[in-house]
Motif scaffolding. Structure first.
Motif, PDB file in Angstrom:
ATOM      1  N   LEU A  36       0.755  -1.199  -0.024  1.00  0.00           N
ATOM      2  CA  LEU A  36       0.118   0.032  -0.054  1.00  0.00           C
ATOM      3  C   LEU A  36       1.032   1.405   0.124  1.00  0.00           C
ATOM      4  O   LEU A  36       0.574   2.235  -0.821  1.00  0.00           O
ATOM      5  N   THR A  37       1.882   1.301   0.725  1.00  0.00           N
ATOM      6  CA  THR A  37       2.869   2.184   0.612  1.00  0.00           C
ATOM      7  C   THR A  37       3.395   2.659  -0.294  1.00  0.00           C
ATOM      8  O   THR A  37       3.541   3.818  -1.019  1.00  0.00           O
ATOM      9  N   ILE A  38       3.803   1.582  -1.365  1.00  0.00           N
ATOM     10  CA  ILE A  38       4.411   1.817  -2.695  1.00  0.00           C
ATOM     11  C   ILE A  38       3.400   2.354  -3.605  1.00  0.00           C
ATOM     12  O   ILE A  38       3.831   3.205  -4.415  1.00  0.00           O
ATOM     13  N   ALA A  39       2.243   1.727  -3.481  1.00  0.00           N
ATOM     14  CA  ALA A  39       1.240   2.068  -4.429  1.00  0.00           C
ATOM     15  C   ALA A  39       0.576   3.714  -4.337  1.00  0.00           C
ATOM     16  O   ALA A  39       0.596   4.292  -5.206  1.00  0.00           O
ATOM     17  N   ILE A  40       0.640   4.010  -2.939  1.00  0.00           N
ATOM     18  CA  ILE A  40       0.460   5.485  -2.495  1.00  0.00           C
ATOM     19  C   ILE A  40       1.487   6.477  -3.161  1.00  0.00           C
ATOM     20  O   ILE A  40       1.291   7.506  -3.890  1.00  0.00           O
ATOM     21  N   THR A  41       2.724   5.913  -2.942  1.00  0.00           N
ATOM     22  CA  THR A  41       3.942   6.723  -3.425  1.00  0.00           C
ATOM     23  C   THR A  41       4.028   6.897  -4.867  1.00  0.00           C
ATOM     24  O   THR A  41       4.181   7.824  -5.419  1.00  0.00           O
ATOM     25  N   THR A  42       3.686   6.037  -5.502  1.00  0.00           N
ATOM     26  CA  THR A  42       3.627   5.849  -6.844  1.00  0.00           C
ATOM     27  C   THR A  42       2.562   6.729  -7.488  1.00  0.00           C
ATOM     28  O   THR A  42       2.841   7.503  -8.356  1.00  0.00           O
ATOM     29  N   VAL A  43       1.485   6.909  -7.076  1.00  0.00           N
ATOM     30  CA  VAL A  43       0.339   7.872  -7.219  1.00  0.00           C
ATOM     31  C   VAL A  43       0.722   9.043  -6.920  1.00  0.00           C
ATOM     32  O   VAL A  43       0.611  10.089  -7.868  1.00  0.00           O
ATOM     33  N   LEU A  44       1.452   9.408  -5.877  1.00  0.00           N
ATOM     34  CA  LEU A  44       1.830  10.780  -5.661  1.00  0.00           C
ATOM     35  C   LEU A  44       2.796  11.195  -6.653  1.00  0.00           C
ATOM     36  O   LEU A  44       2.708  12.385  -7.193  1.00  0.00           O
ATOM     37  N   VAL A  45       3.966  10.420  -6.778  1.00  0.00           N
ATOM     38  CA  VAL A  45       5.098  10.804  -7.595  1.00  0.00           C
ATOM     39  C   VAL A  45       4.324  10.894  -8.949  1.00  0.00           C
ATOM     40  O   VAL A  45       4.785  12.012  -9.769  1.00  0.00           O
ATOM     41  N   ALA A  46       3.512  10.168  -9.709  1.00  0.00           N
ATOM     42  CA  ALA A  46       3.021  10.422 -10.960  1.00  0.00           C
ATOM     43  C   ALA A  46       2.184  11.669 -10.926  1.00  0.00           C
ATOM     44  O   ALA A  46       2.296  12.404 -11.995  1.00  0.00           O
ATOM     45  N   GLY A  47       1.484  11.810  -9.900  1.00  0.00           N
ATOM     46  CA  GLY A  47       0.806  13.300  -9.924  1.00  0.00           C
ATOM     47  C   GLY A  47       1.775  14.554 -10.007  1.00  0.00           C
ATOM     48  O   GLY A  47       1.268  15.493 -10.561  1.00  0.00           O
ATOM     49  N   LEU A  48       2.778  14.531  -9.132  1.00  0.00           N
ATOM     50  CA  LEU A  48       3.844  15.527  -9.269  1.00  0.00           C
ATOM     51  C   LEU A  48       4.609  15.708 -10.497  1.00  0.00           C
ATOM     52  O   LEU A  48       4.634  16.649 -10.996  1.00  0.00           O
ATOM     53  N   LEU A  49       4.831  14.584 -11.282  1.00  0.00           N
ATOM     54  CA  LEU A  49       5.435  14.528 -12.590  1.00  0.00           C
ATOM     55  C   LEU A  49       4.372  15.056 -13.701  1.00  0.00           C
ATOM     56  O   LEU A  49       4.951  16.098 -14.473  1.00  0.00           O
ATOM     57  N   LEU A  50       3.042  14.766 -13.431  1.00  0.00           N
ATOM     58  CA  LEU A  50       2.206  15.436 -14.353  1.00  0.00           C
ATOM     59  C   LEU A  50       2.069  16.975 -14.045  1.00  0.00           C
ATOM     60  O   LEU A  50       2.027  17.469 -15.182  1.00  0.00           O
ATOM     61  N   GLY A  51       1.971  17.378 -13.032  1.00  0.00           N
ATOM     62  CA  GLY A  51       1.887  18.790 -12.716  1.00  0.00           C
ATOM     63  C   GLY A  51       3.019  19.321 -13.071  1.00  0.00           C
ATOM     64  O   GLY A  51       2.925  20.395 -13.786  1.00  0.00           O
ATOM     65  N   ALA A  52       4.055  19.029 -12.949  1.00  0.00           N
ATOM     66  CA  ALA A  52       5.567  19.305 -13.251  1.00  0.00           C
ATOM     67  C   ALA A  52       5.521  19.594 -14.880  1.00  0.00           C
ATOM     68  O   ALA A  52       6.075  20.709 -15.296  1.00  0.00           O
ATOM     69  N   SER A  53       5.192  18.579 -15.372  1.00  0.00           N
ATOM     70  CA  SER A  53       5.518  18.584 -16.860  1.00  0.00           C
ATOM     71  C   SER A  53       4.605  19.747 -17.333  1.00  0.00           C
ATOM     72  O   SER A  53       4.836  20.260 -18.378  1.00  0.00           O
ATOM     73  N   GLY A  54       3.117  19.814 -16.938  1.00  0.00           N
ATOM     74  CA  GLY A  54       2.380  20.834 -17.254  1.00  0.00           C
ATOM     75  C   GLY A  54       2.768  22.305 -17.256  1.00  0.00           C
ATOM     76  O   GLY A  54       2.702  23.099 -17.988  1.00  0.00           O
ATOM     77  N   LEU A  55       3.516  22.627 -16.047  1.00  0.00           N
ATOM     78  CA  LEU A  55       4.268  23.892 -15.804  1.00  0.00           C
ATOM     79  C   LEU A  55       5.324  24.199 -16.697  1.00  0.00           C
ATOM     80  O   LEU A  55       5.302  25.219 -17.066  1.00  0.00           O
ATOM     81  N   LEU A  56       6.196  23.122 -16.913  1.00  0.00           N
ATOM     82  CA  LEU A  56       7.072  22.974 -18.053  1.00  0.00           C
ATOM     83  C   LEU A  56       6.548  23.622 -19.356  1.00  0.00           C
ATOM     84  O   LEU A  56       7.180  24.308 -19.951  1.00  0.00           O
ATOM     85  N   GLU A  57       5.637  22.896 -19.806  1.00  0.00           N
ATOM     86  CA  GLU A  57       5.036  23.080 -21.141  1.00  0.00           C
ATOM     87  C   GLU A  57       4.447  24.339 -21.011  1.00  0.00           C
ATOM     88  O   GLU A  57       4.393  25.321 -22.053  1.00  0.00           O
ATOM     89  N   GLU A  58       3.853  25.010 -20.021  1.00  0.00           N
ATOM     90  CA  GLU A  58       3.267  26.184 -20.060  1.00  0.00           C
ATOM     91  C   GLU A  58       4.572  27.461 -20.056  1.00  0.00           C
ATOM     92  O   GLU A  58       4.373  28.581 -20.712  1.00  0.00           O
ATOM     93  N   ARG A  59       5.333  27.185 -19.358  1.00  0.00           N
ATOM     94  CA  ARG A  59       6.700  28.203 -19.462  1.00  0.00           C
ATOM     95  C   ARG A  59       7.432  28.120 -20.858  1.00  0.00           C
ATOM     96  O   ARG A  59       7.678  29.138 -21.319  1.00  0.00           O
ATOM     97  N   LYS A  60       7.317  26.842 -21.393  1.00  0.00           N
ATOM     98  CA  LYS A  60       7.807  26.839 -22.757  1.00  0.00           C
ATOM     99  C   LYS A  60       7.065  27.573 -23.737  1.00  0.00           C
ATOM    100  O   LYS A  60       7.599  28.326 -24.626  1.00  0.00           O
ATOM    101  N   THR A  61       5.801  27.542 -23.716  1.00  0.00           N
ATOM    102  CA  THR A  61       4.784  28.205 -24.409  1.00  0.00           C
ATOM    103  C   THR A  61       4.826  29.672 -24.334  1.00  0.00           C
ATOM    104  O   THR A  61       5.052  30.700 -25.072  1.00  0.00           O
TER     105      THR A  61
END
Length: 195
Positions: A36-61
Motif C-alpha cells: 500500500l505504501t508503494i502504491a500510494i507513493t507511486t500515485v503521488l509521484v505520478a501526480g507530481l510529474l504530471l503537474g511539473a510537466s504541465g508547468l514546464l509546457e506552460e513556461r515553454k509556451t
C-alpha cells in the motif's frame, strides 16, 4: 454410610481443548503495508510529474510567445524600413535579414500579409496596417504582429531563420532565397578567365 456428594453422580464432561495452529498475521500485515505504501507513493509521484510537466509546457509556451513577438517586431521594422526606402520608386531592393532558426527549441514560420488580410485578425480593418503571422506549431503558439505599410505587400511565407525582404518595384514580399533577377553579379572563376 456413604457420603454422597451432590456432584458425584453427574457424568464428567470431558473437556476437549481445541489446539489451534499458530498463525501469525503480522507477516501478512507488514507485506500489505509495504504494498500500500508503494502504491500510494507511486500515485503521488505520478501526480507530481504530471503537474511539473504541465508547468514546464506552460513556461515553454510563454517563452516561445515572447521570443516570437520580439522577432516579429524586429522583422516588421525591417519590412517597414524597406517600404520607406522604396518610397514609390520602381527600382528593385533586397534586404537580407538574420534571425535564429528556432524559438524555445522549436521551429517557426513567418507569413507576411498585406492590408485588409483576414489573417491579420482584428487589424484587418485598418487600411494601412499589414501584419506578420509568427507561428510555432510545436510550441502551439501563434502571434500576429501588425505594422504600418506604405507599399503594397504580396502575401508570402518563409521558415524561421535568415530570409530576404524583396521589393520588386511594385510590392514587398519575403523569400527564403534571393530572387535570381536581384542576385549580385557572379564573379568569373579562374578557369573561365584563362579559357
Amino acid at each position: 454410610d456413604r457420603i454422597v456428594h451432590a456432584n458425584s453422580h453427574r457424568p464428567r464432561l470431558q473437556q476437549h481443548t481445541m489446539i489451534r495452529q499458530p498463525t501469525d498475521d503480522r507477516g501478512v500485515s507488514i507485506a500489505l503495508t509495504h504494498i500500500l505504501t508503494i502504491a500510494i507513493t507511486t500515485v503521488l509521484v505520478a501526480g507530481l510529474l504530471l503537474g511539473a510537466s504541465g508547468l514546464l509546457e506552460e513556461r515553454k509556451t510563454g517563452a516561445a510567445q515572447t521570443e516570437l513577438r520580439t522577432l516579429g517586431n524586429r522583422m516588421a521594422e525591417d519590412i517597414a524600413n524597406v517600404g520607406h526606402e522604396a518610397g514609390g520608386t520602381t527600382g528593385n531592393m533586397v534586404l537580407q535579414t538574420n534571425h535564429p532558426p528556432q524559438v524555445s527549441g522549436s521551429g517557426y514560420a513567418v507569413s507576411l500579409y498585406g492590408t485588409s488580410a483576414p489573417e491579420c485578425g482584428t487589424y484587418q480593418s485598418d487600411s494601412d496596417v499589414a501584419c506578420l503571422v509568427m507561428e510555432s506549431p510545436q510550441a502551439n503558439v501563434q502571434i500576429i504582429v501588425p505594422f504600418r505599410s506604405t507599399e503594397p505587400i504580396t502575401a508570402s511565407s518563409v521558415s524561421g531563420g535568415d530570409f530576404f525582404i524583396v521589393y520588386d518595384g511594385s510590392t514587398i514580399s519575403i523569400s527564403g532565397q534571393r530572387p535570381p533577377a536581384l542576385a549580385p553579379p557572379s564573379v568569373p572563376q579562374v578557369s573561365e578567365v584563362r579559357g
